[in-house]
Design a protein around this motif. Structure first.
Motif, PDB file in Angstrom:
ATOM      1  N   SER A  85     -11.136  13.717 -30.519  1.00  0.00           N
ATOM      2  CA  SER A  85     -11.278  14.327 -29.195  1.00  0.00           C
ATOM      3  C   SER A  85     -12.192  15.537 -29.294  1.00  0.00           C
ATOM      4  O   SER A  85     -12.484  16.028 -30.388  1.00  0.00           O
ATOM      5  N   GLN A 116      -3.228  19.634 -22.240  1.00  0.00           N
ATOM      6  CA  GLN A 116      -4.363  18.711 -22.189  1.00  0.00           C
ATOM      7  C   GLN A 116      -4.268  17.621 -23.260  1.00  0.00           C
ATOM      8  O   GLN A 116      -5.197  16.838 -23.424  1.00  0.00           O
ATOM      9  N   GLN A 158      -2.629  14.838 -23.377  1.00  0.00           N
ATOM     10  CA  GLN A 158      -2.717  13.456 -22.864  1.00  0.00           C
ATOM     11  C   GLN A 158      -4.168  13.022 -22.741  1.00  0.00           C
ATOM     12  O   GLN A 158      -4.543  11.935 -23.189  1.00  0.00           O
ATOM     13  N   ASP A 159      -5.008  13.877 -22.150  1.00  0.00           N
ATOM     14  CA  ASP A 159      -6.421  13.525 -21.979  1.00  0.00           C
ATOM     15  C   ASP A 159      -7.133  13.431 -23.327  1.00  0.00           C
ATOM     16  O   ASP A 159      -7.948  12.528 -23.544  1.00  0.00           O
ATOM     17  N   GLN A 217      -6.143  10.274 -25.102  1.00  0.00           N
ATOM     18  CA  GLN A 217      -6.829   9.119 -24.523  1.00  0.00           C
ATOM     19  C   GLN A 217      -8.265   9.039 -25.019  1.00  0.00           C
ATOM     20  O   GLN A 217      -8.764   7.965 -25.380  1.00  0.00           O
ATOM     21  N   LEU A 218      -8.941  10.190 -25.086  1.00  0.00           N
ATOM     22  CA  LEU A 218     -10.332  10.229 -25.538  1.00  0.00           C
ATOM     23  C   LEU A 218     -10.439   9.803 -27.005  1.00  0.00           C
ATOM     24  O   LEU A 218     -11.298   8.989 -27.370  1.00  0.00           O
ATOM     25  N   ARG A 266     -10.263   0.604 -16.256  1.00  0.00           N
ATOM     26  CA  ARG A 266     -10.270   1.561 -15.155  1.00  0.00           C
ATOM     27  C   ARG A 266     -10.071   0.836 -13.824  1.00  0.00           C
ATOM     28  O   ARG A 266      -9.302   1.278 -12.968  1.00  0.00           O
ATOM     29  N   SER A 280      -0.672   3.757 -22.771  1.00  0.00           N
ATOM     30  CA  SER A 280      -1.121   5.029 -22.206  1.00  0.00           C
ATOM     31  C   SER A 280      -1.389   4.895 -20.711  1.00  0.00           C
ATOM     32  O   SER A 280      -1.026   5.765 -19.918  1.00  0.00           O
ATOM     33  N   HIS A 281      -2.025   3.790 -20.304  1.00  0.00           N
ATOM     34  CA  HIS A 281      -2.293   3.568 -18.882  1.00  0.00           C
ATOM     35  C   HIS A 281      -0.995   3.441 -18.084  1.00  0.00           C
ATOM     36  O   HIS A 281      -0.910   3.924 -16.952  1.00  0.00           O
ATOM     37  N   SER A 321       0.187   6.821 -17.217  1.00  0.00           N
ATOM     38  CA  SER A 321      -0.866   7.721 -16.752  1.00  0.00           C
ATOM     39  C   SER A 321      -0.420   8.489 -15.509  1.00  0.00           C
ATOM     40  O   SER A 321       0.462   8.050 -14.761  1.00  0.00           O
TER      41      SER A 321
END
Length: 508
Positions: free
Chosen positions: A260, A268, A270-271, A274-275, A296, A345-346, A349
């Motif tokens: 990340s 932050q 979670q973001d 995901q990255l 997406r 993860s989705h 979300s």
């Protein structure tokens, strides 16, 4: 253990210099970052450095050593303290212990006694660090498996975020390491050794928390100052390898790396997670851009279906998603771990979590049950099977039945709006539901209260009658279910900003 830092506080310069020289010579792993002649200078230094130890003279002008120890213990409870005293007074030592003092030395300080006292402090620091690391790893693992915001808050508290007064602002990075297929000898020892190497990759690293994320995958959260950029991390990590004998080699067995960007607050995570996961997936050879766009679109479509309680559409989307993951397990087996993590993860979300429909509530409950069933040792086959069972086990039939009930109620309203006695209780009897439950269900399904929907149907019919007939206002009122023409006129004006007669004039 990284370099340890201490300060020495004594009003006699000769003692300060003598202790500093002994420590530099006998304890090279320790750095004396400052020497202070009084308590105020010591408090100032404690704000500038991340101190592990303070050696404090008990007799000083102004604030004495015990008072300083008390103040430091209140501000920095993790800091260790050793008291210097010329008198072995038991009551004074007892008081010092209450203020977090872990040891004391009699003046004149003997070399061996100084080394032994500092070594004892080192052991306490190591024990504390081990306990802290184990607690952080447990919280990280719980958050990783559940994606629960409460676990994230506990992790933030355990990291002490927001309590730091020292140095530059803290930063964090997330790193995924995917090891080659077939290499399954990943355990706590492996994580600890990799964490040790990660600590050497940047000067500002303070903490490395690592867990076994899956059979061939490790996850690390790194905290410190001046974190390397995403590209710098990848360059340094690409040289990392691990052989079957349990020692490091250059460039072997590491299949994919996900990093990340650095971030300032643990909220932050979670973001960043995901990255890093996305980058690991891309690095493992998948066509990530296309896959990311497909996912997406899926999550947006799923959110829309959940929001409008369209169970059939939601199930169709999830089943197609699951089929694609299963197909990938045959065509790109090395990517299946990352793909399963992406799916989980989705499902947790913020986009899905924010939806308040009954269908979304059912999905969230099922997702919670799914992650609770997942074992700590997440092999790709275990996660894939769990996802398949999760999707196939989903049932929105209850909501489909509820939609049919509401549709029937709406039909009855459109058919019986002229009945002045039409109310929620009467309709509830026809569909065999309690009036309160029907009221909640109607609002959930249509976005309107029952009475608002009934009024809207009656007002629309009243407009039609006024346009197409010459019926008097009281007759129109009765025709749409109101016994009071005055009340009808008030409602009509509230809806259309015109009286019934004014509307008729404009309509004609």
């Amino acid at each position: 253990m990284s370099e340890l830092q201490m300060i020495i506080i004594d009003d006699e310069e000769m003692i300060r210099n003598g202790l500093s020289q002994m420590i530099r010579r006998l304890l090279p792993e320790w750095k004396v970052v400052d020497t202070c002649e009084d308590a105020q200078a010591a408090l100032c230094a404690s704000r500038q450095y991340a101190l592990d130890l303070a050696i404090i003279d008990i007799q000083m002008p102004g604030m004495n050593g015990l008072e300083l120890a008390k103040e430091l213990d209140a501000r920095y409870p993790q800091m260790h303290k050793i008291i210097l005293t010329g008198y072995e007074k038991f009551h004074m030592i007892q008081t010092a212990m209450r203020y977090g003092v872990s040891d004391y030395l009699l003046k004149p300080v003997q070399r061996d006694e100084l080394v032994q006292a500092v070594r004892r402090t080192e052991l306490r620091i190591k024990e504390r660090d081990v306990q802290t690391t184990m607690q952080l790893e447990k919280l990280l693992l719980e958050w990783f498996v559940t994606q629960n915001t409460d676990r994230l808050k506990e992790l933030q508290f355990a990291l002490g975020e927001g309590e730091r007064e020292v140095g530059k602002a803290r930063q964090f990075s997330v790193i995924f390491l995917l090891w080659e297929d077939g290499y399954t000898n990943i355990d706590r020892l492996h994580v600890e050794l990799v964490a040790g190497h990660l600590r050497t990759m940047a000067d500002g690293i303070e903490q490395v928390i690592g867990i076994v994320a899956a059979q061939s995958c490790t996850l690390f959260v790194i905290a410190g100052n001046d974190m390397p950029s995403q590209g710098e991390w990848k360059s340094r990590l690409s040289k990392l390898g691990w052989d079957r004998r349990g020692s490091y080699q250059q460039g072997v067995r590491l299949q994919a790396i996900g990093c990340s960007d650095s971030f300032a607050h643990i909220e932050q995570l979670q973001d960043a997670y995901q990255l890093a996961l996305n980058h690991m997936f891309a690095d493992s050879g998948g066509d990530f851009a296309q896959q990311a766009e497909e996912d997406r679109q899926r999550i947006v479509a799923l959110a829309q279906a959940l929001e409008t309680n369209e169970g059939d559409n939601a199930l169709a989307l999830l089943r197609q998603w699951k089929e694609d993951i299963v197909r990938m397990s045959f065509t790109h087996p090395s990517q299946i771990t990352a793909r399963c993590f992406l799916f989980l993860s989705h499902m947790s979300s913020p986009l899905i979590s924010a939806i308040q429909s009954r269908l979304a509530g059912t999905l969230r409950t099922s997702v919670t049950q799914l992650v609770q069933r997942l074992p700590v040792a997440l092999t790709p086959s275990v996660v894939l099977r769990a996802i398949s069972e999760f999707v196939e086990g989903l049932s929105f039939e209850e909501h489909q039945g509820q939609r049919k009930i509401i549709a029937r109620v709406q039909d009855m309203i459109r058919e019986q709006y002229a009945n002045a006695d039409l109310n929620l209780e009467l309709l509830a009897q026809h569909v065999y539901l309690h009036p309160t439950y029907l009221s909640e269900l109607f609002k959930e399904s249509t976005g309107q209260k029952f009475i608002d929907y009934l009024t809207e149907v009656r007002m629309k019919e009243a407009k039609r009658i006024l346009r197409e007939t010459d019926m008097k206002v009281y007759e129109v009122s009765e025709a749409v279910g109101y016994t009071s023409p005055k009340y009808f006129s008030t409602l009509f004006r509230k809806h259309y900003k015109l009286t019934p007669l004014s509307y008729r004039e404009k309509a004609q």
